[in-house]
Design an enzyme around this catalytic site. Structure first.
Site, PDB file in Angstrom:
ATOM      1  N   LYS A 109     -38.109   6.142 -10.322  1.00 58.56           N
ATOM      2  CA  LYS A 109     -37.384   7.067  -9.432  1.00 58.56           C
ATOM      3  C   LYS A 109     -37.584   8.523  -9.851  1.00 58.56           C
ATOM      4  CE  LYS A 109     -32.768   7.845 -10.067  1.00 58.56           C
ATOM      5  NZ  LYS A 109     -32.325   9.247 -10.121  1.00 58.56           N
ATOM      6  N   ASN A 110     -37.279   8.814 -11.124  1.00 62.25           N
ATOM      7  CA  ASN A 110     -37.244  10.212 -11.535  1.00 62.25           C
ATOM      8  C   ASN A 110     -38.628  10.846 -11.615  1.00 62.25           C
ATOM      9  OD1 ASN A 110     -34.500  10.178 -11.540  1.00 62.25           O
ATOM     10  ND2 ASN A 110     -34.297   9.754 -13.729  1.00 62.25           N
TER      11      ASN A 110
ATOM     12  N   ARG B 191     -29.851  15.111  -6.988  1.00 62.99           N
ATOM     13  CA  ARG B 191     -30.049  16.065  -8.071  1.00 62.99           C
ATOM     14  C   ARG B 191     -31.448  16.688  -8.027  1.00 62.99           C
ATOM     15  NH1 ARG B 191     -27.672  19.558 -11.407  1.00 62.99           N
ATOM     16  NH2 ARG B 191     -28.655  19.661 -13.439  1.00 62.99           N
TER      17      ARG B 191
ATOM     18  N   CYS C 200     -25.389  12.053  -9.181  1.00 62.11           N
ATOM     19  CA  CYS C 200     -24.282  11.270  -9.750  1.00 62.11           C
ATOM     20  C   CYS C 200     -23.272  12.171 -10.456  1.00 62.11           C
ATOM     21  CB  CYS C 200     -24.824  10.273 -10.778  1.00 62.11           C
ATOM     22  SG  CYS C 200     -25.734   8.927 -10.039  1.00 62.11           S
TER      23      CYS C 200
ATOM     24  N   ARG D  41     -23.243  19.453 -14.284  1.00 62.25           N
ATOM     25  CA  ARG D  41     -24.672  19.426 -13.981  1.00 62.25           C
ATOM     26  C   ARG D  41     -25.137  20.842 -13.665  1.00 62.25           C
ATOM     27  NH1 ARG D  41     -26.633  13.730 -11.754  1.00 62.25           N
ATOM     28  NH2 ARG D  41     -28.375  14.440 -12.998  1.00 62.25           N
TER      29      ARG D  41
ATOM     30  N   ILE E 204     -27.559  24.331 -13.872  1.00 70.29           N
ATOM     31  CA  ILE E 204     -29.004  24.559 -13.768  1.00 70.29           C
ATOM     32  C   ILE E 204     -29.389  25.867 -14.466  1.00 70.29           C
ATOM     33  CG2 ILE E 204     -29.417  23.181 -11.665  1.00 70.29           C
ATOM     34  CD1 ILE E 204     -29.533  26.008 -10.265  1.00 70.29           C
ATOM     35  N   ASP E 205     -28.532  26.307 -15.408  1.00 73.81           N
ATOM     36  CA  ASP E 205     -28.790  27.589 -16.078  1.00 73.81           C
ATOM     37  C   ASP E 205     -30.117  27.603 -16.843  1.00 73.81           C
ATOM     38  OD1 ASP E 205     -27.182  25.691 -17.603  1.00 73.81           O
ATOM     39  OD2 ASP E 205     -27.235  27.162 -19.212  1.00 73.81           O
TER      40      ASP E 205
ATOM     41  N   ASP F   5     -29.378   6.939 -19.460  1.00 75.17           N
ATOM     42  CA  ASP F   5     -29.339   6.158 -18.219  1.00 75.17           C
ATOM     43  C   ASP F   5     -29.241   4.652 -18.476  1.00 75.17           C
ATOM     44  OD1 ASP F   5     -29.393   8.483 -16.817  1.00 75.17           O
ATOM     45  OD2 ASP F   5     -31.536   8.433 -16.381  1.00 75.17           O
TER      46      ASP F   5
ATOM     47  N   ARG G  81     -29.600   4.283  -4.183  1.00 69.63           N
ATOM     48  CA  ARG G  81     -30.319   5.536  -4.447  1.00 69.63           C
ATOM     49  C   ARG G  81     -31.447   5.318  -5.456  1.00 69.63           C
ATOM     50  NH1 ARG G  81     -27.033   9.412  -7.076  1.00 69.63           N
ATOM     51  NH2 ARG G  81     -29.118  10.167  -7.473  1.00 69.63           N
TER      52      ARG G  81
HETATM   53  N1  EPU Z   1     -27.936  20.991 -18.733  1.00 72.57           N
HETATM   54  C1  EPU Z   1     -27.422  22.274 -18.802  1.00 72.57           C
HETATM   55  N2  EPU Z   1     -28.073  23.247 -18.104  1.00 72.57           N
HETATM   56  C2  EPU Z   1     -29.199  23.011 -17.375  1.00 72.57           C
HETATM   57  C3  EPU Z   1     -29.706  21.690 -17.315  1.00 72.57           C
HETATM   58  C4  EPU Z   1     -29.047  20.700 -18.018  1.00 72.57           C
HETATM   59  O1  EPU Z   1     -26.428  22.518 -19.451  1.00 72.57           O
HETATM   60  O2  EPU Z   1     -29.735  23.937 -16.771  1.00 72.57           O
HETATM   61  C5  EPU Z   1     -27.272  19.921 -19.509  1.00 72.57           C
HETATM   62  C6  EPU Z   1     -26.681  18.844 -18.602  1.00 72.57           C
HETATM   63  O3  EPU Z   1     -25.373  19.182 -18.205  1.00 72.57           O
HETATM   64  C7  EPU Z   1     -26.758  17.620 -19.483  1.00 72.57           C
HETATM   65  C8  EPU Z   1     -28.005  17.846 -20.329  1.00 72.57           C
HETATM   66  O4  EPU Z   1     -28.257  19.244 -20.270  1.00 72.57           O
HETATM   67  O5  EPU Z   1     -25.646  17.581 -20.318  1.00 72.57           O
HETATM   68  C9  EPU Z   1     -29.263  17.106 -19.901  1.00 72.57           C
HETATM   69  O6  EPU Z   1     -29.580  17.366 -18.556  1.00 72.57           O
HETATM   70  P1  EPU Z   1     -31.054  17.231 -17.969  1.00 72.57           P
HETATM   71  O7  EPU Z   1     -31.389  18.537 -17.367  1.00 72.57           O
HETATM   72  O8  EPU Z   1     -31.966  16.653 -18.985  1.00 72.57           O
HETATM   73  O9  EPU Z   1     -30.802  16.172 -16.821  1.00 72.57           O
HETATM   74  P2  EPU Z   1     -31.367  16.208 -15.352  1.00 72.57           P
HETATM   75  O10 EPU Z   1     -32.746  16.718 -15.342  1.00 72.57           O
HETATM   76  O11 EPU Z   1     -30.391  16.827 -14.439  1.00 72.57           O
HETATM   77  C10 EPU Z   1     -32.487  13.859 -15.471  1.00 72.57           C
HETATM   78  C11 EPU Z   1     -32.380  12.577 -14.695  1.00 72.57           C
HETATM   79  C12 EPU Z   1     -31.065  11.882 -15.009  1.00 72.57           C
HETATM   80  C13 EPU Z   1     -30.975  11.640 -16.515  1.00 72.57           C
HETATM   81  C14 EPU Z   1     -31.179  12.959 -17.285  1.00 72.57           C
HETATM   82  C15 EPU Z   1     -31.229  12.774 -18.787  1.00 72.57           C
HETATM   83  C16 EPU Z   1     -33.618  13.175 -12.706  1.00 72.57           C
HETATM   84  C17 EPU Z   1     -33.612  13.444 -11.255  1.00 72.57           C
HETATM   85  N3  EPU Z   1     -32.439  12.902 -13.270  1.00 72.57           N
HETATM   86  O12 EPU Z   1     -31.391  14.651 -15.033  1.00 72.57           O
HETATM   87  O13 EPU Z   1     -31.139  10.636 -14.354  1.00 72.57           O
HETATM   88  O14 EPU Z   1     -29.712  11.119 -16.845  1.00 72.57           O
HETATM   89  O15 EPU Z   1     -32.407  13.576 -16.863  1.00 72.57           O
HETATM   90  O16 EPU Z   1     -32.244  11.903 -19.126  1.00 72.57           O
HETATM   91  O17 EPU Z   1     -34.655  13.158 -13.340  1.00 72.57           O
HETATM   92  C18 EPU Z   1     -30.359   8.733 -13.229  1.00 72.57           C
HETATM   93  O18 EPU Z   1     -31.546   8.479 -12.961  1.00 72.57           O
HETATM   94  O19 EPU Z   1     -29.432   7.925 -13.034  1.00 72.57           O
HETATM   95  C19 EPU Z   1     -30.030  10.040 -13.812  1.00 72.57           C
HETATM   96  C20 EPU Z   1     -28.819  10.538 -13.836  1.00 72.57           C
END
Ligand code: EPU
Length: 441
Positions: free
Chosen positions: A22-23, A93, A117, A122, A124-125, A307, A399
């Protein structure tokens, strides 16, 4: 509205083939925005997040033709920048990848804030910081994000304060066509980061180091279309590996996987006393004895994945003793434990730690899938439990899991998806929207 009904306790034996990740699929699909020409993307999982991504790209002007359920042809030549529709973007996301890809191709982007989720903050900074370092000006309000790079993007050295999968991929997308060289230090090493980099390189990008914590990108002028197949989904594989250990006598061969991606999961199962045999592209999980309690800490790849937090918890809930799960990524990942407690589990959550004391049995109950992975875990719990369970809110599961009920049914789970009729339909009246009713009053 649909729900899953499982009559638990069956022995599970057989083979489950894993679908595309998926990701990775969503990352690669958004990365096609950077390509001028046609791409064929294969091994796509037929899941809602992929369909939402395709809907976003179509609405932006991409020409998409499906070749069956798992492959599509996409031409983003005439895509219109800043036209990603809010109603789809806020559903998932990964829609944040529109930002990096559009900035990379057009030097500007505008999109709704991403959804996904509810597993913690979550932000995006880290994405924004990366775009700004490359020369973009980013403004946000509570609903939308706008990014422009009036002078074009220029390569630079970016050190990520903390590891983020999404920010690593997004910065990579933005930097692929930037002027000069970019480095991303403290980059995420997840297999989907590598898959998106491999796709971009196949199109003509010059990215090295994906899969390590230092990614180097040499900006190029153009990317051309290719045929590319998505890697297998390590989390879907991990989920079915757990199914192979729910009961003494279970034996499940999980096929079409890359065993290297599953090492942290295999290691924890072996520590619990579960048998894991690895082949070139499969792993077989079987259980012959009791489950030993263990401690699990979730962290970015190659550590144990967040995950898989809720799925491994099902085994710990049935182990002989007390285990701990420490969640190292998300601050709200333990909501599912309340549902598991309804099934008889003994779990106490304190901040980011769950203390799980094994019980001899779980019992069927009516539970709610509160997020994607929690939903999958509750289906596993229901398959292990004595009695019948009903799992509501299964739209979360759809999803991210391709035909979960069919795959589990094929190995012996007594499982069905039933449609709960809409209340209006049930009473033979035409459904009205809340707005319509207000207007009529
Ligand atoms: N974070 C920040 N600022 C940012 C980005 C992230 O503080 O700008 C924090 C988040 O709040 C979190 C941590 O950093 O505490 C990690 O977040 P990350 O950015 O790695 O997660 P993501 O890219 O939003 C992806 C997967 C998630 C998976 C995470 C961690 C996708 C679409 N989603 O999310 O997958 O849990 O990486 O491996 O790739 C799922 O598939 O069920 C799922 C939630």
């Amino acid at each position: 509205m649909e729900k899953i009904i499982v009559s638990g306790g069956n022995s599970l034996i057989g083979e489950i083939e894993i679908s595309g990740m998926k990701n990775s699929a969503v990352g690669v699909l958004f990365a096609t925005i950077l390509v001028e020409g046609k791409c064929i993307i294969e091994n796509l999982p037929p899941i809602d997040d992929v369909y939402t991504t395709v809907s976003i790209l179509k609405a932006m002007g991409a020409v998409i033709v499906w070749n069956g359920k798992n492959s599509l042809e996409i031409d983003t030549t005439n895509i219109i920048p800043c036209s990603s529709p809010d109603e789809y973007a806020s559903k998932m996301r990964a829609s944040y990848y529109v930002l990096g890809a559009e900035l990379g191709r057009f030097g500007r982007s505008y999109t709704a804030k991403p959804g996904g989720c509810n597993i913690g903050q979550r932000l995006i900074d880290r994405h924004v910081k990366g775009f700004e370092a490359l020369g973009a000006i980013v403004t946000e309000n509570s609903a939308n994000i706008n990014a422009v790079a009036p002078g074009g993007l220029v390569g630079t050295n970016i050190f990520m304060d903390d590891i983020s999968v999404g920010a690593t991929i997004n910065i990579m997308l933005a930097a692929v066509k930037a002027k000069g060289n970019t480095t991303i230090d403290n980059a995420a090493r997840e297999p989907h980061v590598v898959d998106v980099a491999n796709f971009l390189n196949a199109c003509g990008a010059e990215i090295s180091g994906a899969g390590t914590d230092m990614i180097k990108i040499k900006g190029v002028d153009n990317l051309t279309g290719v045929t590319y197949a998505i890697v297998p989904d390590m989390i879907e594989a991990g989920t079915y590996m757990i199914a192979g250990a729910l009961k003494v006598g279970n034996r499940i061969k999980v096929t079409n996987v890359i065993p290297k991606h599953l090492e942290s999961i295999s290691a924890k199962l072996i520590e619990m006393g579960i048998n894991v045999e690895e082949g070139d592209d499969y792993v077989t999980v079987s259980r012959t004895g009791p489950l030993k309690p263990i401690n699990v800490k979730t962290l970015p790849y190659p550590s144990f994945p967040t995950d898989m937090n809720s799925q491994i918890c099902i085994l710990l809930a049935l182990a002989d003793g007390t285990s701990r799960i420490i969640e190292g990524v998300w601050d709200g990942r333990f909501k599912y434990t309340e549902e598991l407690i309804r099934m008889g589990a003994d779990i106490k959550v304190n901040g980011r730690t769950a203390i799980v004391t094994g019980v001899p049995k779980l019992y069927g109950a009516r539970v709610r899938a509160c997020d994607l992975r929690a939903g999958a875990a509750l289906v596993l719990a229901a398959a292990a439990a004595e009695g019948v369970s009903e799992i509501d809110d299964i739209h979360h599961i759809k999803r991210g899991y391709d035909k979960m009920e069919k795959k589990l049914c094929a190995v012996g789970v007594d499982i069905k998806v039933v449609d709960i009729p809409d209340l209006y339909e049930l009473h033979g009246v035409e459904s009205e929207s809340y707005c319509d009713r207000k207007v009529q009053k």
